[in-house]
Write a protein that holds these residues in place. Structure first.
Motif, mmCIF file in Angstrom:
data_model
loop_
_atom_site.group_PDB
_atom_site.id
_atom_site.type_symbol
_atom_site.label_atom_id
_atom_site.label_comp_id
_atom_site.label_asym_id
_atom_site.label_seq_id
_atom_site.Cartn_x
_atom_site.Cartn_y
_atom_site.Cartn_z
ATOM 1 N N GLN A 6 37.958 -21.092 -24.790
ATOM 2 C CA GLN A 6 38.860 -20.655 -23.726
ATOM 3 C C GLN A 6 38.630 -21.459 -22.447
ATOM 4 O OE1 GLN A 6 37.706 -16.553 -23.784
ATOM 5 N NE2 GLN A 6 39.490 -15.921 -25.012
ATOM 6 N N LEU A 7 37.370 -21.739 -22.131
ATOM 7 C CA LEU A 7 37.075 -22.551 -20.953
ATOM 8 C C LEU A 7 37.655 -23.944 -21.112
ATOM 9 C CD1 LEU A 7 35.756 -23.001 -18.206
ATOM 10 C CD2 LEU A 7 33.600 -23.487 -19.398
ATOM 11 N N THR A 8 37.541 -24.502 -22.305
ATOM 12 C CA THR A 8 38.106 -25.828 -22.576
ATOM 13 C C THR A 8 39.609 -25.827 -22.345
ATOM 14 O OG1 THR A 8 36.366 -26.253 -24.195
ATOM 15 C CG2 THR A 8 38.321 -27.636 -24.315
ATOM 16 N N ALA A 9 40.284 -24.791 -22.821
ATOM 17 C CA ALA A 9 41.740 -24.680 -22.629
ATOM 18 C C ALA A 9 42.075 -24.541 -21.145
ATOM 19 C CB ALA A 9 42.292 -23.503 -23.419
ATOM 20 N N ARG A 10 41.293 -23.758 -20.437
ATOM 21 C CA ARG A 10 41.536 -23.570 -19.001
ATOM 22 C C ARG A 10 41.274 -24.864 -18.229
ATOM 23 N NH1 ARG A 10 39.539 -17.656 -17.024
ATOM 24 N NH2 ARG A 10 40.548 -16.414 -18.630
ATOM 25 N N LEU A 11 40.239 -25.593 -18.634
ATOM 26 C CA LEU A 11 39.963 -26.884 -17.983
ATOM 27 C C LEU A 11 41.119 -27.854 -18.207
ATOM 28 C CD1 LEU A 11 36.169 -27.279 -18.815
ATOM 29 C CD2 LEU A 11 37.155 -27.084 -16.515
ATOM 30 N N ALA A 12 41.684 -27.829 -19.414
ATOM 31 C CA ALA A 12 42.819 -28.700 -19.716
ATOM 32 C C ALA A 12 44.002 -28.401 -18.798
ATOM 33 C CB ALA A 12 43.228 -28.551 -21.177
ATOM 34 N N LEU A 13 44.188 -27.138 -18.452
ATOM 35 C CA LEU A 13 45.290 -26.751 -17.563
ATOM 36 C C LEU A 13 45.150 -27.342 -16.165
ATOM 37 C CD1 LEU A 13 45.764 -22.978 -18.528
ATOM 38 C CD2 LEU A 13 47.256 -24.917 -19.121
ATOM 39 N N ILE A 14 43.905 -27.625 -15.752
ATOM 40 C CA ILE A 14 43.716 -28.225 -14.423
ATOM 41 C C ILE A 14 43.466 -29.736 -14.515
ATOM 42 C CG2 ILE A 14 42.945 -26.067 -13.363
ATOM 43 C CD1 ILE A 14 40.075 -27.208 -13.416
ATOM 44 N N GLY A 15 43.689 -30.294 -15.728
ATOM 45 C CA GLY A 15 43.624 -31.748 -15.884
ATOM 46 C C GLY A 15 42.313 -32.308 -16.396
ATOM 47 N N VAL A 16 41.398 -31.446 -16.825
ATOM 48 C CA VAL A 16 40.117 -31.906 -17.374
ATOM 49 C C VAL A 16 40.254 -31.909 -18.890
ATOM 50 C CG1 VAL A 16 37.636 -31.510 -17.515
ATOM 51 C CG2 VAL A 16 38.879 -30.922 -15.418
ATOM 52 N N ASP A 17 40.402 -33.099 -19.461
ATOM 53 C CA ASP A 17 40.651 -33.229 -20.890
ATOM 54 C C ASP A 17 39.343 -33.520 -21.616
ATOM 55 O OD1 ASP A 17 42.152 -33.335 -23.233
ATOM 56 O OD2 ASP A 17 42.448 -35.504 -23.061
ATOM 57 N N MET A 18 38.789 -32.496 -22.255
ATOM 58 C CA MET A 18 37.548 -32.614 -23.020
ATOM 59 C C MET A 18 37.669 -31.768 -24.276
ATOM 60 S SD MET A 18 34.523 -32.206 -20.186
ATOM 61 C CE MET A 18 33.277 -32.525 -21.420
ATOM 62 N N SER A 19 36.852 -32.105 -25.262
ATOM 63 C CA SER A 19 36.801 -31.271 -26.467
ATOM 64 C C SER A 19 35.906 -30.069 -26.209
ATOM 65 C CB SER A 19 36.243 -32.083 -27.641
ATOM 66 O OG SER A 19 34.871 -32.370 -27.421
ATOM 67 N N SER A 20 36.051 -29.051 -27.030
ATOM 68 C CA SER A 20 35.184 -27.872 -26.906
ATOM 69 C C SER A 20 33.724 -28.258 -27.101
ATOM 70 C CB SER A 20 35.570 -26.811 -27.934
ATOM 71 O OG SER A 20 36.807 -26.239 -27.596
ATOM 72 N N GLY A 21 33.475 -29.164 -28.028
ATOM 73 C CA GLY A 21 32.107 -29.632 -28.255
ATOM 74 C C GLY A 21 31.535 -30.333 -27.042
ATOM 75 N N GLY A 22 32.368 -31.126 -26.376
ATOM 76 C CA GLY A 22 31.929 -31.817 -25.168
ATOM 77 C C GLY A 22 31.591 -30.853 -24.048
ATOM 78 N N VAL A 23 32.418 -29.830 -23.887
ATOM 79 C CA VAL A 23 32.168 -28.811 -22.859
ATOM 80 C C VAL A 23 30.883 -28.056 -23.191
ATOM 81 C CG1 VAL A 23 33.022 -26.661 -21.831
ATOM 82 C CG2 VAL A 23 34.583 -28.579 -22.177
ATOM 83 N N ALA A 24 30.734 -27.653 -24.453
ATOM 84 C CA ALA A 24 29.533 -26.929 -24.870
ATOM 85 C C ALA A 24 28.283 -27.773 -24.652
ATOM 86 C CB ALA A 24 29.647 -26.509 -26.336
ATOM 87 N N ASN A 25 28.354 -29.064 -24.982
ATOM 88 C CA ASN A 25 27.198 -29.946 -24.796
ATOM 89 C C ASN A 25 26.842 -30.097 -23.323
ATOM 90 O OD1 ASN A 25 26.753 -30.433 -27.509
ATOM 91 N ND2 ASN A 25 27.987 -32.294 -27.544
ATOM 92 N N LYS A 26 27.843 -30.284 -22.480
ATOM 93 C CA LYS A 26 27.579 -30.414 -21.045
ATOM 94 C C LYS A 26 26.883 -29.172 -20.505
ATOM 95 C CE LYS A 26 30.855 -33.598 -19.071
ATOM 96 N NZ LYS A 26 31.003 -34.041 -17.726
ATOM 97 N N ILE A 27 27.393 -28.026 -20.890
ATOM 98 C CA ILE A 27 26.819 -26.774 -20.390
ATOM 99 C C ILE A 27 25.399 -26.606 -20.920
ATOM 100 C CG2 ILE A 27 27.010 -24.253 -20.436
ATOM 101 C CD1 ILE A 27 30.097 -24.689 -20.434
#
Length: 93
Positions: free
Chosen positions: A48-69
């Motif tokens: 859900q965070l990945t989808a919300r980030l995409a809405l504000i222009g941050v294009d990342m995969s869920s795996g990328g978001v999870a890894n960063k966090i």
């Protein structure tokens, strides 16, 4: 101009990884927990965070978001993007 031959010149200091600094590790842990706590409080999953980030222009995969966090060593911009995507604001006093 005085020149010093190589034998007299001191060796440059050895580089130390920024990540090795205990103060950096402490703040990376705090940043990771800040994002995780925000996600828990809003009931937001990584997908859900990945989808919300995409809405504000941050294009990342869920795996990328999870890894960063999970690493915690993300930029302040990513931290603010995550908070904005979850409709949270930081108030500095």
């Amino acid at each position: 101009m005085n020149t010093i031959d190589r034998a007299q010149r001191p060796a440059p200091p050895k580089p130390v990884a920024r990540k090795a600094s205990p103060v950096n590790a402490e703040y990376e842990d705090r940043a990771r927990e800040l994002v995780r706590e925000a996600m828990r409080s809003k009931g937001v999953t990584v997908d859900q965070l990945t989808a919300r980030l995409a809405l504000i222009g941050v294009d990342m995969s869920s795996g990328g978001v999870a890894n960063k966090i999970s690493r915690g060593g993300f930029s302040s911009a990513f931290l603010l993007q995550c908070l904005a995507a979850m409709d949270l604001q930081i108030k500095v006093e």
